[in-house]
Design an enzyme around this catalytic site. Structure first.
Site, mmCIF file in Angstrom:
data_model
loop_
_atom_site.group_PDB
_atom_site.id
_atom_site.type_symbol
_atom_site.label_atom_id
_atom_site.label_comp_id
_atom_site.label_asym_id
_atom_site.label_seq_id
_atom_site.Cartn_x
_atom_site.Cartn_y
_atom_site.Cartn_z
ATOM 1 C CG ASP A 77 17.842 12.205 1.966
ATOM 2 O OD1 ASP A 77 18.834 13.180 1.063
ATOM 3 O OD2 ASP A 77 17.546 11.569 2.353
ATOM 4 C CG ASP A 79 21.336 7.637 -1.933
ATOM 5 O OD1 ASP A 79 20.454 7.880 -2.717
ATOM 6 O OD2 ASP A 79 22.587 8.975 -2.310
#
Length: 324
Positions: A77, A79
């Protein structure tokens, strides 16, 4: 490429839009990576171009991955896992600087980014609002234009916000000869730039519809979020011949539990409370690079944790001042 042929049996239901978004992300990610490789080959060797943080100390890297296991890959991922804050908000700041929209929209981006930094979690309403704003902003612009601007925005707002600890984990997979992919709700164009600048294999991101190289203001499927991320990983694994039980996934958010549950080696990185509880219950590995206190528990330098949180606080304050 027959994207629908990629799908394998899934353990949980996914909406048709999630499947479409995941397949579109996988296809776009592979296409972008192939084009980047062809460009690199044409230009000749120029170094890795990796920026945004030095590799961590040896004791930061786990005993996994297995060297030479090319049937395994790693999915990160973006962010708050690889980068402090939300990439789409940094993109919005850069577009405002280039007069893509007015001060009122900037104030909304600033508030959303400050909330994301201070809360450390994804607010679905804020994220959806940000995506809708971004789509309306880029409508009518050429994809090539946004790609060029995205390179500049990365240098201005994102390069210094990469977590060194997470970067070290990604590098461990690369050193083992494995592919490393970003998987994010951010636009695939932005995600691809970040992946390339960090020396990663490629990126799976939200695919915005374009016709003849011009954005229409619509998405293909839905944002690559939650179950859609798992569908993207599943599709890419089928296309590249990865065995998911041998793969790893890294995220900070409970929204990514579908993706984390898909692989044999899930990691919670800077986890929100729900993911932390879930990870502990299932005995998943955890890493937290946000503060000196938490950093000491996982063996990373305290200075790195202090610097990260200080940088995040300074950015939030600066955005607040700009709003005023």
């Amino acid at each position: 490429m027959a994207a629908l042929g990629w799908l394998t049996r899934r353990n949980r239901p996914a909406t048709a839009r999630s499947v479409l978004a995941g397949e579109a992300a996988a296809e776009a990610g592979l296409k972008s990576t192939q084009e980047a490789q062809e460009t690199h080959a044409a230009r000749g060797p120029q170094g890795s171009g990796a920026t945004g943080g030095k590799r961590g100390k040896k004791d930061e890297v786990p005993d996994f991955p297995v060297f030479g296991d090319t049937r395994a890959a790693a999915f990160f991922d973006l962010d708050n896992t690889v980068m402090q804050g939300a990439s789409i908000f940094h993109l919005g700041r850069g577009l405002y600087k280039r007069k893509f929209f007015q001060r009122r929209e900037l104030a909304r981006f600033a508030w959303q980014q400050a909330w994301f930094r201070l809360a450390g979690t994804e607010d679905p309403e804020h994220m959806q609002d940000a995506r809708d704003s971004a789509l309306s902003i880029v409508k009518g612009h050429r994809v090539s234009e946004l790609m060029s601007i995205g390179e500049e925005i990365y240098d201005e707002y994102m390069a210094d916000r990469i977590w060194p600890g997470t970067r070290a984990l990604a590098q461990a997979h690369l050193d083992a000869g494995q592919q490393v992919w970003l998987v994010t709700a951010a636009p695939v164009e932005t995600a691809s730039i970040i992946a390339r600048r960090l020396g990663l294999t490629g990126a799976l991101g939200t695919v915005a519809e374009s016709v003849d190289g011009v954005y229409t203001g619509k998405l293909v499927g839905e944002p690559l979020h939650g179950p859609a991320k798992a569908e993207a990983v599943r599709a890419l694994a089928a296309a590249e011949g990865f065995e998911l039980e041998r793969c790893a996934a890294y995220s900070d958010s409970h929204n990514d539990i579908p993706m984390l549950s898909l692989v044999g080696h899930p990691y919670a990185i800077n986890p929100d409370n729900k993911l932390r509880k879930h990870a502990r219950r299932l005995e998943w590995r955890l890493r937290d690079y946000r503060t000196a206190r938490k950093a000491a528990k996982v063996g990373i330098p305290a200075a790195a944790g202090v610097g990260a949180i200080a940088g995040g606080t300074a950015a939030a304050v600066a955005l607040h001042r700009r709003r005023r």
